[in-house]
Design an enzyme around this catalytic site. Structure first.
Site, mmCIF file in Angstrom:
data_model
loop_
_atom_site.group_PDB
_atom_site.id
_atom_site.type_symbol
_atom_site.label_atom_id
_atom_site.label_comp_id
_atom_site.label_asym_id
_atom_site.label_seq_id
_atom_site.Cartn_x
_atom_site.Cartn_y
_atom_site.Cartn_z
ATOM 1 N N GLN A 1 2.196 -5.748 -3.495
ATOM 2 C CA GLN A 1 2.587 -5.943 -2.093
ATOM 3 C C GLN A 1 3.863 -5.144 -1.772
ATOM 4 O OE1 GLN A 1 1.525 -9.135 -3.879
ATOM 5 N NE2 GLN A 1 -0.393 -8.225 -3.239
ATOM 6 N N LYS B 1 2.226 2.360 -5.152
ATOM 7 C CA LYS B 1 3.051 1.951 -6.305
ATOM 8 C C LYS B 1 2.348 2.304 -7.616
ATOM 9 C CE LYS B 1 2.823 -2.162 -4.452
ATOM 10 N NZ LYS B 1 2.409 -1.892 -3.070
ATOM 11 N N GLY C 1 -4.246 -3.878 -4.333
ATOM 12 C CA GLY C 1 -5.198 -2.834 -4.687
ATOM 13 C C GLY C 1 -4.413 -1.593 -5.038
ATOM 14 N N HIS C 2 -4.332 -1.275 -6.321
ATOM 15 C CA HIS C 2 -3.532 -0.129 -6.751
ATOM 16 C C HIS C 2 -4.455 0.971 -7.259
ATOM 17 C CE1 HIS C 2 0.068 -3.071 -7.419
ATOM 18 N NE2 HIS C 2 -0.350 -3.019 -6.194
ATOM 19 N N ASP D 1 0.805 -1.229 0.000
ATOM 20 C CA ASP D 1 0.000 0.000 0.000
ATOM 21 C C ASP D 1 0.834 1.273 0.000
ATOM 22 O OD1 ASP D 1 -2.354 -1.535 0.072
ATOM 23 O OD2 ASP D 1 -2.218 -1.722 2.244
HETATM 24 P P1 IMO Z 1 -0.720 -3.899 -2.504
HETATM 25 O O1 IMO Z 1 -0.259 -4.384 -3.842
HETATM 26 C C1 IMO Z 1 -0.929 -4.500 1.822
HETATM 27 C C2 IMO Z 1 -1.091 -8.659 3.247
HETATM 28 C C3 IMO Z 1 -2.394 -9.082 3.898
HETATM 29 C C4 IMO Z 1 -1.875 -10.093 4.927
HETATM 30 C C5 IMO Z 1 -0.736 -10.761 4.167
HETATM 31 C C6 IMO Z 1 -1.127 -12.094 3.546
HETATM 32 O O2 IMO Z 1 -1.987 -3.147 -2.524
HETATM 33 O O3 IMO Z 1 0.393 -3.157 -1.831
HETATM 34 P P2 IMO Z 1 -2.567 -12.723 1.399
HETATM 35 O O4 IMO Z 1 -4.013 -12.470 1.098
HETATM 36 O O5 IMO Z 1 -1.627 -12.101 0.422
HETATM 37 O O6 IMO Z 1 -2.257 -14.141 1.655
HETATM 38 O O7 IMO Z 1 -2.332 -11.961 2.816
HETATM 39 O O8 IMO Z 1 -0.338 -9.854 3.157
HETATM 40 N N1 IMO Z 1 -1.230 -8.085 1.890
HETATM 41 C C7 IMO Z 1 -1.145 -6.775 1.614
HETATM 42 N N2 IMO Z 1 -1.008 -5.706 2.429
HETATM 43 N N3 IMO Z 1 -0.967 -4.320 0.487
HETATM 44 C C8 IMO Z 1 -1.090 -5.380 -0.340
HETATM 45 O O9 IMO Z 1 -1.013 -5.255 -1.685
HETATM 46 C C9 IMO Z 1 -1.214 -6.679 0.206
HETATM 47 N N4 IMO Z 1 -1.374 -7.917 -0.304
HETATM 48 C C10 IMO Z 1 -1.359 -8.773 0.729
HETATM 49 O O10 IMO Z 1 -3.050 -8.004 4.502
HETATM 50 O O11 IMO Z 1 -1.316 -9.417 6.022
HETATM 51 MG MG MG Z 2 -3.006 -1.562 -1.888
#
Ligand code: IMO
Ligand code: MG
Length: 428
Positions: A222, A16, A40-41, A13
């Site tokens: 992520q 990016k 979620g972008h 988050d």
């Molecule tokens: P973006 O791309 C923030 C976190 C989840 C959880 C852990 C495992 O928007 O930056 P999962 O469903 O992947 O098995 O969950 O990873 N998580 C993220 N946190 N931004 C994300 O994506 C995330 N994708 C997974 O909250 O702690």
């Molecule tokens: Mg996000």
């Protein structure tokens, strides 16, 4: 331009999508290389917000080829819906390619994600519940189904028979859940399979060719600290968000990567469980959450908020080989009398740690060591140049750069494209 990886340098988050969108004018191709619809972008263009989960943010630029590559796990119905909603908003999909080698998230993956989380009880990871972990686990167990098979009705039906027999033994025997029926799954996914079929191809060569022209932007999902190997295990995702993941997830050799840009906020957030030494469980944490709209794009969950953690950021810089940093959300900190930067941790015996310990996830004895800087009360949201930033914000940015020892290439003062201050254009 250069083959550039945009990577999250915290726990996800970091915005990016905004940087990818900003850099998209200078490349021919944007590739999403890992993760799935746990991402979620958000990108805001001319006051209109777009939220992407699987589609590269580059799709807003009609000249680009957009690729969802091998390293991504795809929930076909979610992808179809995301594409249809983009189409309904007038965005062309003619330049989209989906790798046939990308693995498919199937209904049992979502179910397993939920059942496994419930079984963890107090030790819940706080996953997004999208079936990401089970899909990657099946890929590693050589039990996955890939997009090329999925969009081929006979091949999919045949693979489904084999895999589902095994999955139903697991669902009923271990979890006491109801078995899933093949005909229901086929029916549920038939439309998405047909709809996605024209986009599916072999993308490795396509990416290689564009990379040979040094014209590819690799869009990370992520963040580094969520990496399955190098993150705060076990509170991580199941893929490789780090820069190295761009090679694994696309088929590009590491020597073809010219540049790695890390994206970080001026503070830290985390969704889900796991260590977070600089977390603020007080009014300042709530202030950051509300001012920064720190609620998940994917799940709507409130994000945990805390001060900028340079120990974690330095670690991210090291494991990604960052060339430059894109630092954002400076506007969010406006209104605080004091802004803190965590420069080290103190452990239970009073030792100072400047490097992130590999067992961070299980450490309960670490407390942050803060440097306290004056806050700013003039909103930098309208600033277009460095000299227009409040002097205290400049001091904060300068200190971050010195502590990281990596140049800051861009500053972000709001979600819109134009709310970006270009510091070092030669690094982009
Ligand atoms: P973006 O791309 C923030 C976190 C989840 C959880 C852990 C495992 O928007 O930056 P999962 O469903 O992947 O098995 O969950 O990873 N998580 C993220 N946190 N931004 C994300 O994506 C995330 N994708 C997974 O909250 O702690
Ligand atoms: Mg996000």
């Amino acid at each position: 331009m250069a083959n550039t990886i945009v990577v999250g340098a915290q726990w996800g988050d970091e915005a990016k999508g905004k940087i990818v969108d900003y850099l998209s004018d200078h490349v021919d191709m944007v590739v999403r290389y890992s993760g799935g619809n746990n991402a979620g972008h958000s990108v805001t263009v001319q006051g209109v917000e777009y939220k992407f989960h699987l589609v590269p943010a580059g799709i807003l630029h009609p000249h680009l080829l957009c690729v969802i590559s091998d390293g991504v796990v795809i929930d076909p119905v979610i992808l179809m819906q995301e594409l249809q909603s983009l189409q309904a908003r007038g965005i062309s999909l003619s330049n989209l390619k989906i790798s046939g080698a990308a693995h498919v998230i199937l209904p049992w993956h979502r179910l397993q994600d939920e059942l496994e989380e419930n079984a963890r009880g107090e030790e819940k990871i706080g996953t997004t519940g999208r079936g990401i972990g089970p899909a990657y686990a099946d890929k590693a167990a050589r039990m996955g189904i890939r997009m090329a098979e999925f969009v081929h009705p006979q091949r999919f039906a045949a693979r489904l028979q084999t895999v589902l027999a095994h999955k139903n033994r697991l669902l009923t025997g271990v979890y006491g859940a109801e078995p899933l029926k093949a005909e229901n799954i086929l029916q549920e996914l038939e439309t998405a399979a047909k709809w996605l079929q024209p986009f599916v191809c072999d993308t490795a060569l396509l990416i290689h060719n564009a990379a040979s022209r040094h014209s590819v932007l690799f869009e990370g999902a992520q963040g580094a600290l969520l990496d399955i190997d190098l993150g705060t295990y076990p509170y991580v995702t199941s893929s490789h968000p780090i820069a190295g993941g761009a090679c694994l997830g696309t088929g590009i050799g590491p020597k073809m990567i010219d540049r790695v840009i890390g994206v970080a906020k001026s503070y830290t957030t985390r969704v889900g469980a796991g260590a977070f030494p600089t977390e603020l469980l007080n009014e300042t944490g709530s202030f950051i959450r509300e001012r920064g709209h720190e609620y998940g794009t994917t799940t709507g969950r409130p994000r945990r908020c805390g001060w900028l953690d340079m120990v974690a950021l330095r670690y991210a810089a090291r494991i990604n080989g960052l060339d430059a940093l894109a630092l954002g959300h400076l506007d969010v900190l406006c209104g605080l009398d004091e802004v803190n930067i965590c420069v080290a941790y103190k452990d239970g015996s009073g030792n100072t740690l400047e490097d992130l310990p590999s067992d961070l996830a299980s450490r309960t004895d670490l407390t942050p060591v803060y440097e306290r800087l004056p806050g700013w009360h003039t909103d930098p949201a309208e600033a277009a140049y460095w000299h227009e930033l409040p002097q205290q914000a400049q001091q904060f940015i300068q200190r971050v750069q010195d502590l990281l020892n990596i140049p800051i290439a861009t500053l972000s003062v709001g979600p819109a494209r134009e709310q970006t201050i270009l510091m070092r254009p030669e690094l982009l």
